[in-house]
Structure formats: C-alpha cells, structure tokens
Enzyme design. Structure first.
Site, short mmCIF file in Angstrom:
data_model
loop_
_atom_site.label_atom_id
_atom_site.label_comp_id
_atom_site.label_asym_id
_atom_site.label_seq_id
_atom_site.Cartn_x
_atom_site.Cartn_y
_atom_site.Cartn_z
N THR A 95 -0.07 1.32 6.84
CA THR A 95 0.13 0.14 6.00
C THR A 95 0.31 -1.07 6.91
OG1 THR A 95 1.63 -1.01 4.50
CG2 THR A 95 2.58 0.78 5.80
N GLY A 127 -9.94 -3.33 3.08
CA GLY A 127 -9.04 -3.19 4.23
C GLY A 127 -9.18 -1.84 4.91
N ASP A 128 -8.17 -1.48 5.65
CA ASP A 128 -8.20 -0.23 6.43
C ASP A 128 -7.93 1.01 5.59
OD1 ASP A 128 -5.56 -1.37 6.08
OD2 ASP A 128 -4.82 0.25 7.35
N THR A 132 0.83 -1.21 0.00
CA THR A 132 0.00 0.00 0.00
C THR A 132 0.86 1.26 0.00
OG1 THR A 132 -1.81 -1.10 1.10
CG2 THR A 132 -1.62 1.24 1.52
N ARG A 191 -13.82 -7.83 -0.21
CA ARG A 191 -12.99 -7.50 0.96
C ARG A 191 -12.42 -6.07 0.84
NH1 ARG A 191 -7.52 -5.72 2.21
NH2 ARG A 191 -7.12 -6.38 4.32
N1 ASP Z 1 -3.50 -2.27 4.76
C1 ASP Z 1 -3.70 -2.79 3.44
C2 ASP Z 1 -4.94 -3.66 3.40
O1 ASP Z 1 -5.15 -4.40 4.35
C3 ASP Z 1 -2.57 -3.60 2.96
C4 ASP Z 1 -1.25 -2.90 2.92
O2 ASP Z 1 -0.94 -2.08 3.78
O3 ASP Z 1 -0.51 -3.19 1.97
O4 ASP Z 1 -5.66 -3.63 2.44
#
Ligand code: ASP
Length: 309
Positions: free
Chosen positions: A227, A206-207, A176, A204
């Site tokens: 991240t 993510g954050d 990310t 799905r």
């Molecule tokens: N935090 C991101 C997610 O869970 C992944 C990442 O940081 O690469 O989608």
C-alpha cells in the site's frame, strides 16, 4: 503441524489530524479484527492460504472504511474504478483485474481470472464482459456511495489534482486493502484490492493489481501485499523486490521487507508500507508513513491489531 499465519492491511498513512476520534479508531480496529478472524478461521480449519486471503480481503472490501470495494474513492467522472489481484505462491498462478465497476468483491473476480480464464490480467470493459459471463451481479452506484468519499472528491473535482485516500498536504492515507497468509501446508498467498486515487482519470492504474509491484507470492520466498504511492511502487517493483532480496541476497523476510520500505522505495520518493509472510509463517509489516492499518495473527500466539507506530 507447521506454523500458520495471516497478516492484513487497510492502507498506510495517517488520517488528517482531528479526523481520528477514539470512536472511529475503534471502528477501524474492529473492521481489521473481523477480517483477520475470518481469514485465520480458514487457516485454523485446514483451509488454504489462497482461501484465507480471499475471505479476509472480501471482508475489508465490504467495509466502507477502506478504499476498496464498497468504500472505493470517486474518479474524475464521479464513478468508481477498482483494481485487484491475487496470487498463489504454491503454483505461481495469479489473477488480476483493473478499471472494473459495480463489482462488490473485485478480489473474487481476480480469483476467477486466475482459475477460470487462460489469462492473468483483464482490464476495463473486457474484465466486465468476463464478469458478465460468470453471472456476476452488479451493484448500483448507491452501494458504493459514501458521504465522506464524495466530499473528498468534491473538494478537488474541478482541478487537475488527484489524491490518495484522505491525503491533504503532508498527511496522507492510502486506503488500499490486502492480505497475505501461510497455511498449515506451508503454502503462501497474497491478495490486494483498491479503489485507487480520488479524482483519478485517463484509466489510471496503480501498483495494487500489478503482479510483482503491489502483489506477489512464491512459496520459495514470500507473499507480499503493498500500500502506498502506486506510481513509485510500480517503478520499484516492490513486492518482487522483497522476494529477490530473499532469494538472491539470502535476507530474512524481515530484513528484505525493511530494506525495501525503509531504504529502496524511500530513495526513489515512495511512501507506504507492505505486509508479508514466508512459508515458515513469519510475518513482517514495515511502513515508512506515520501509521498503517494492519493486523496479524499466527498459530504460535502472535496477535496484533494496530494503526500507528
Ligand atoms: N497503492 C494504491 C494505488 O496507488 C493506493 C493505496 O495503497 O491506497 O492505487
């Protein structure tokens, strides 16, 4: 003139041993430096923090090296679904998109949600409809094709597993991208963009696009881009947690960021890192993994481009 500064990341974690060659390391560092420079240039020329974080993230999205925009990982359906968010610490305005495809720069669509809609968060088909109404050009699948990502996906496509970028056994890398900045007026902003997890399904998310979890900005406290293992970062409401520790416990940016990454998120099982700035131009970049692709620069002469500890 107040101190101005910018920090960027290209994901926490480490590449699987043997994958990082000196040549590849140079490529990563150059891509980080290019993104840092375009963002810093904005700030140096009196641009706003929100402009700086957008251009820096766009530069990272245009690189195939990071899991965002062009370099996004493959979903279980052999597609790309991207998420992004942006927040302005001066106004507390925010915009976010998730489950979008074909958009070259998801961060710009997030900014358009913030500035051109009445809403904060648009997802999936609706977000794509919004992009269409704004005449966004859609890139075809070839633009997002990357042999390395495709092979990553082929290895797990017929399984129920999903993985963070490059992850294998204990080694993991989260690709990310994000940027945080403090401009000459002392306004701060944060932006984050991601392709999520390889082989992800069921929509799905993510954050990264969630305001308060992976991305947050408030002039009163800090601007943060995260991240890491998104499910944990959502439950830890990580970006907002840093702001809360500063506001309610009167911690400094560094103390609050480290407390969250090295203690609070670890305690619930999360790994990753974050970048943060405050309105005085201070910068923090803690991570609890072996490395984090990161860079920062400030008007008082601090400059760093690093990967490992
Ligand atoms: N935090 C991101 C997610 O869970 C992944 C990442 O940081 O690469 O989608």
């Amino acid at each position: 003139m107040k101190t101005f500064s910018i920090a960027i990341h290209g994901g926490a974690g480490t590449l699987i041993k043997g994958m990082m060659t000196p040549e590849l390391e140079l490529h990563y560092k150059q891509a980080l430096k290019d993104a840092l420079d375009v963002g810093y240039y904005q700030l140096e020329n009196g641009g706003t923090a929100i402009d700086a974080v957008e251009v820096a993230v766009k530069s990272l999205e245009d690189s195939p090296l990071f899991n965002a925009g062009k370099g996004s990982v493959f979903t279980a359906e052999e597609a790309h679904e991207m998420d992004a968010a942006i927040m302005d610490g001066k106004t507390l305005h925010a915009g976010a998109v998730s489950l979008i495809s074909g958009i070259k720069n998801p961060v710009s669509l997030a900014r358009d949600v913030m500035e051109k809609s009445e809403h904060v968060f648009l997802a999936g088909d609706g977000a794509m409809q919004f992009a269409k109404e704004l005449n966004y050009k859609l890139e075809d699948a070839d633009y997002f094709y990357d042999e390395f990502r495709y092979k990553q996906w082929l290895e797990i496509k017929d399984t129920d597993s999903f993985q963070l970028d490059h992850s294998a056994k204990k080694d993991s890398k989260f690709g990310t991208v994000g940027a945080v900045a403090c401009d000459q007026e002392g306004n701060i902003a944060a932006a984050t963009s991601t392709g999520g997890m390889t082989n992800k399904k069921w929509g799905r998310v993510g954050d990264s696009p969630m305001i308060g979890a992976g991305n947050y900005a408030n002039n009163k406290t800090c601007a943060v881009s995260c991240t890491g293992s998104g499910e944990f970062f959502i439950r830890g409401v990580v970006a907002y947690d840093v702001a809360c520790l500063m506001e309610h416990k009167e911690m400094s940016l560094q103390e609050a960021s480290e407390m969250v990454i090295n203690k609070r998120i670890l305690e619930i099982g999360g790994d990753g890192g974050l970048i943060a700035v405050d309105a005085k131009g201070n910068i923090a970049m803690p991570f609890n993994t072996e490395g984090m692709y990161r860079a920062c620069k400030s008007s008082i002469g601090k400059e760093e481009v690093s990967i490992y500890k």
